[in-house]
Every structure is written in C-alpha cells, then in structure tokens.
Design an enzyme around this catalytic site. Structure first.
Site, short mmCIF file in Angstrom:
data_model
loop_
_atom_site.label_atom_id
_atom_site.label_comp_id
_atom_site.label_asym_id
_atom_site.label_seq_id
_atom_site.Cartn_x
_atom_site.Cartn_y
_atom_site.Cartn_z
N GLU A 115 21.49 -2.62 48.90
CA GLU A 115 21.96 -1.54 47.78
C GLU A 115 23.20 -2.01 47.17
O GLU A 115 24.16 -1.36 47.01
CB GLU A 115 22.41 -0.48 48.75
CG GLU A 115 21.57 0.17 49.79
CD GLU A 115 21.72 1.41 50.50
OE1 GLU A 115 22.71 2.00 50.47
OE2 GLU A 115 20.74 1.68 51.35
N ASN A 166 17.15 -5.42 49.79
CA ASN A 166 16.73 -4.11 50.07
C ASN A 166 17.32 -3.01 49.43
O ASN A 166 18.73 -2.89 49.32
CB ASN A 166 16.85 -4.18 51.68
CG ASN A 166 16.32 -2.80 52.20
OD1 ASN A 166 15.22 -2.37 51.98
ND2 ASN A 166 17.13 -2.12 53.15
N HIS A 195 12.96 6.29 50.48
CA HIS A 195 13.38 7.60 51.14
C HIS A 195 13.17 8.65 50.03
O HIS A 195 13.69 8.90 49.12
CB HIS A 195 15.20 7.59 51.44
CG HIS A 195 15.46 6.65 52.43
ND1 HIS A 195 15.06 6.97 53.95
CD2 HIS A 195 16.08 5.64 52.54
CE1 HIS A 195 15.50 5.91 54.47
NE2 HIS A 195 16.29 5.00 53.93
N GLU A 249 11.94 1.68 54.73
CA GLU A 249 12.47 2.83 55.15
C GLU A 249 11.96 3.77 54.99
O GLU A 249 12.74 5.14 54.81
CB GLU A 249 14.01 2.85 55.02
CG GLU A 249 14.72 1.32 54.92
CD GLU A 249 16.22 1.45 54.85
OE1 GLU A 249 16.72 2.59 54.90
OE2 GLU A 249 16.94 0.42 54.82
N ASP A 283 10.59 7.76 54.51
CA ASP A 283 10.43 8.97 55.19
C ASP A 283 10.34 10.01 54.03
O ASP A 283 10.75 9.85 52.88
CB ASP A 283 11.65 9.47 56.07
CG ASP A 283 13.11 8.89 55.38
OD1 ASP A 283 13.30 9.06 54.27
OD2 ASP A 283 14.01 8.98 56.30
O1 G3I Z 1 28.20 5.35 66.91
C1 G3I Z 1 28.96 6.54 66.51
C2 G3I Z 1 29.32 7.26 67.87
O2 G3I Z 1 29.99 6.55 68.46
C3 G3I Z 1 30.16 8.59 67.47
O3 G3I Z 1 30.32 9.36 68.59
C4 G3I Z 1 29.22 9.34 66.58
C5 G3I Z 1 29.78 10.76 65.75
O4 G3I Z 1 29.04 10.96 64.69
O5 G3I Z 1 28.88 8.40 65.28
C6 G3I Z 1 28.14 7.32 65.57
O6 G3I Z 1 27.94 6.45 64.39
C7 G3I Z 1 26.87 7.10 63.56
C8 G3I Z 1 25.63 6.02 63.37
O7 G3I Z 1 24.95 6.47 62.53
C9 G3I Z 1 24.93 6.03 64.75
O8 G3I Z 1 24.30 7.10 65.14
C10 G3I Z 1 27.43 7.28 62.20
O9 G3I Z 1 28.36 8.42 62.15
C11 G3I Z 1 26.35 7.67 61.20
O10 G3I Z 1 27.25 7.49 59.65
C12 G3I Z 1 25.47 6.58 61.21
O11 G3I Z 1 24.47 6.76 60.09
C13 G3I Z 1 23.38 5.66 59.81
C14 G3I Z 1 23.74 5.67 58.32
O12 G3I Z 1 22.81 4.58 57.97
C15 G3I Z 1 24.95 5.22 57.79
O13 G3I Z 1 25.31 5.20 56.57
C16 G3I Z 1 22.10 6.23 60.12
O14 G3I Z 1 22.01 6.49 61.71
C17 G3I Z 1 21.06 5.18 59.79
O15 G3I Z 1 19.77 5.60 59.91
C18 G3I Z 1 21.41 4.88 58.18
O16 G3I Z 1 20.53 3.92 57.84
C19 G3I Z 1 20.47 3.39 56.42
C20 G3I Z 1 20.16 2.40 56.25
O17 G3I Z 1 21.02 1.45 57.24
C21 G3I Z 1 20.10 1.64 55.20
N1 G3I Z 1 19.39 2.56 53.92
C22 G3I Z 1 19.61 3.95 53.89
C23 G3I Z 1 19.72 4.55 55.65
C24 G3I Z 1 19.60 5.83 55.49
O18 G3I Z 1 20.95 6.24 55.34
#
Ligand code: G3I
Length: 358
Positions: free
Chosen positions: A168, A209, A245, A275, A277
C-alpha cells in the site's frame, strides 16, 4: 437372425461407448483435468488447474477454534498470517523478535501440505510505538528496516517462498502515499526493501501488494509504472498482489482486470489475488448472496484465464471471523463460509467454476 442383428448392434454400441469413455478419460488426463470426487475441496480443484487457493489466518482464532483449523487445512493451500508477521508483532521492542506465532502457523502449514505467504515486511500500519515515536535519522531508519527485513526473511529462508515486501505505498491518486517510511527515508525505501528481501533469500518471490488496484485506474497505472521502473533499475521484484477487497458497490470491471493482468504479464510479472472478500450490507438476503457468488466467480474466472495469475487468496474464509464488521460498521458476510461454517453460494460458485475443465 434377429438375435444376431441385436448382438451386432449392441456390440457396436458397447464399442462406441467404451471408446467415447476412454477418449474422455484420456482427454481429461492429457488436459490436466482428471475427474475428482463430488466433495473434492477447493484446494484439490484449484491444484488441478495449477492455481493455489488460499486464505489469511487470524492467529487468535487459529489457536482457539479446532473447527476453523479443520476447514483451513481441508480447503486451502496457501496460508497468509493475517497479523502475526507484521512489524509490531514480530519486532515489538527494538531488536526483540517474536517469531512464535509465525512459526506455529508455518508448522501447521508444513503438516498439512500448505505453503505460507509472508505478510508483510513493510507497511505503514501496525508499526510499533518504539519505531513511530522514536526520533530516527534517515540513515538510522534504513538500518532498522534493513535489519528487520534481513532478520525476518532470513529466519524463514527457503521456508517462505512468497513475500509481500511492500504494501500500500501508492495512494488513490497514483502518488507515493504519505507514510512514515516515505517521510523517514524518502522514495527509495521501496527499492531498498526489495533489495534487502532478496539479499536475505534470493529464491523468494517478492511482491508489491495493494488494494483498489485491480482494474485500470490512477493507482494501478502508477503501480505499473513503479514496477517497470524498478525492473529497469534491476531491483528484484517478481509480482503484484491485487488485494481485491470488494463490496456489492465496488466491483472491478473484469475486462479491465484482465488487461491489467496482461500488462503486468508483459513485464514478466506474476499477479496474485491476495486478500479477496466481498462485503455486503447487513442484513443480507438470497439476492445479495447470489450477487456476491457471481462476483467471486467472475474474479476467479478472470484469474484462471490469465497466464500469470498464480494464486487466489481470500482474507479469511468464514463470516464468523472477519475484519469487515469492525472496520465497516453495517457491513459483513464477506466470505464464502457463513458464521456457522456452512458453505454459502459464493463457495459453491468457486467450486463450480473450478470443476469446469476449460
Ligand atoms: O492484538 C490487539 C489486542 O491485543 C487488542 O485487545 C485488540 C483490541 O481491539 O486489538 C488487537 O489488535 C487488532 C488486530 O487487528 C488483531 O486483531 C487491531 O486493533 C486491529 O486494528 C487489527 O486489524 C487488522 C488490520 O489489518 C489493521 O489495519 C486486521 O485484523 C487485518 O485483517 C487487516 O489486514 C489488512 C492487511 O494486513 C493489508 N490489507 C488490508 C487488510 C484489511 O485491512
């Protein structure tokens, strides 16, 4: 007389039927499309077409839910760690690396004949506080990034064959995105990241990516130019990840998608759907699910028709666990299995398309 005529006719019919059957089997085998059982999973169907089908894996869910692990191993060939290999997870403190989750996912992949897609070495999100709040000079940041990439790719050397190196880095206007890395190092950070990943594992395939780069638009044009420029400079880059997406309101034109894949192919680059969906407005109904199934099918169809489309991965597989509802309130149901792990029309559409021999 009658009996003789009957025997001859029957004999001819038998010979013709057996010949036709033999021909069909031979054709199926020669075209790499041998018959598969009725309930063959996605990975077997896709493999027959030399396509790797994959999903991202949420490590928390992976650890907690055996049914999730069972479907994962049964249906998919590629496992992309959803968060476990991101910078904040893998180097949470300076020079302290945590490979535990990544290693666990890799062990599972190995045990189940799957392959891991490394995600992601360089992104502007999910960076640790010590990094973003530190006061580093460009040279110091380069050293930090080089050491990070060398350490991570080195740790998985020869065990992870495909990496998202840079994610990105281009915005929707086709400009270099204003990020921590651009501000800290300057535009050359992209080429440097690829170079360092290659140094750590010369065999690994290295991807750029991004999202909303599927069709033809300012962003995909800019990515095309970036790839061409990197190649001219002999920077080791092997392909482009199209995240895909999508939503019921954002669907790339399949002809544009095909042309985008084609122009990347002309540069000698692979493409990977990384990715996918397709989010829907909640609550959903049969019509929305049917439309979603068609979108999955069309994107798969376009990938199968492109010589350079190597993998087709989704960002999760079950609506029980998906990033969508948290990030897009009011939206959900984006994946091929529902919240009860039951296959949706989207799943059946993928199966049906993969079952077709041509
Ligand atoms: O690990 C913490 C946990 O300790 C805490 O209790 C909880 C509270 O909200 O947050 C947890 O972290 C979260 C993490 O996912 C794991 O679940 C973050 O807040 C959350 O922001 C994070 O989101 C991820 C996101 O990227 C971040 O931008 C998504 O799971 C993940 O699916 C998403 O993936 C991205 C790709 O890497 C790049 N392309 C887009 C895609 C979708 O956004």
């Amino acid at each position: 007389m009658m009996g003789l005529a009957y025997r001859i006719t029957y004999g001819r019919w038998l010979v013709l039927t057996l010949t036709a059957l033999a021909f069909t089997v031979l054709l199926a085998v020669c075209t790499g499309c041998p018959p598969l059982p009725e309930d063959a999973p996605l990975r077997d169907l896709a493999q027959r077409k030399k396509l790797l089908i994959g999903t991202s894996v949420d490590e928390t869910v992976f650890n907690a839910d055996p049914q999730y692990r069972e479907i994962l191993a049964r249906e998919f060939m590629i496992l992309t760690p959803e968060n476990a290999m991101k910078f904040e997870r893998i180097q949470p403190e300076p020079s302290r690396y945590d490979f535990s989750q990544g290693d666990a996912l890799l062990a599972f992949a190995d045990a189940n004949g799957m392959t891991v897609h490394g995600h992601t070495l360089l992104w502007h999100r999910q960076l640790p506080g010590w990094l973003t709040q530190g006061d580093f000079s460009p040279e110091q940041l380069k050293t930090i990034l080089r050491t990070h990439i060398h350490t991570v790719v080195g740790h998985y050397n020869a065990r992870i064959a495909l990496w998202d190196v840079v994610s990105e880095a281009i915005d929707d206007e086709g400009q270099l995105r204003d990020t921590f890395w651009l501000r800290g190092i300057g535009p050359d950070y992209i080429a440097l990241a690829f170079q360092w990943a290659h140094e750590a594992d010369p065999q690994a395939r290295l991807l750029y990516n991004d999202y909303a780069n599927e069709g033809l638009n300012k962003k995909s044009d800019a990515i095309y130019r970036l790839m061409r420029d990197l190649q001219r400079r002999k920077v080791p880059v092997h392909g482009v990840g199209l995240q895909m997406h999508l939503s019921s309101e954002y669907i790339p034109d399949t002809e544009e998608l095909a042309r985008n894949m084609q122009r990347l192919d002309e540069l000698g680059l692979e493409v990977h759907i990384t990715e996918m969906d397709v989010r829907l407005r909640e609550p959903t109904g049969p019509e929305a699910l049917a439309k979603q199934a068609k979108i999955y099918r069309n994107m798969l169809d376009t990938c199968l028709a492109a010589d350079n489309c190597r993998s087709f991965a989704m960002w999760g597989f079950t609506d029980r666990y998906s990033w969508i509802p948290d990030f897009f309130p009011g939206w959900g149901a984006a994946l091929p299995f529902d919240e009860q792990f039951l296959p949706k029309p989207a799943y059946r559409a993928l199966v049906e398309r993969l079952r077709r021999c041509f």
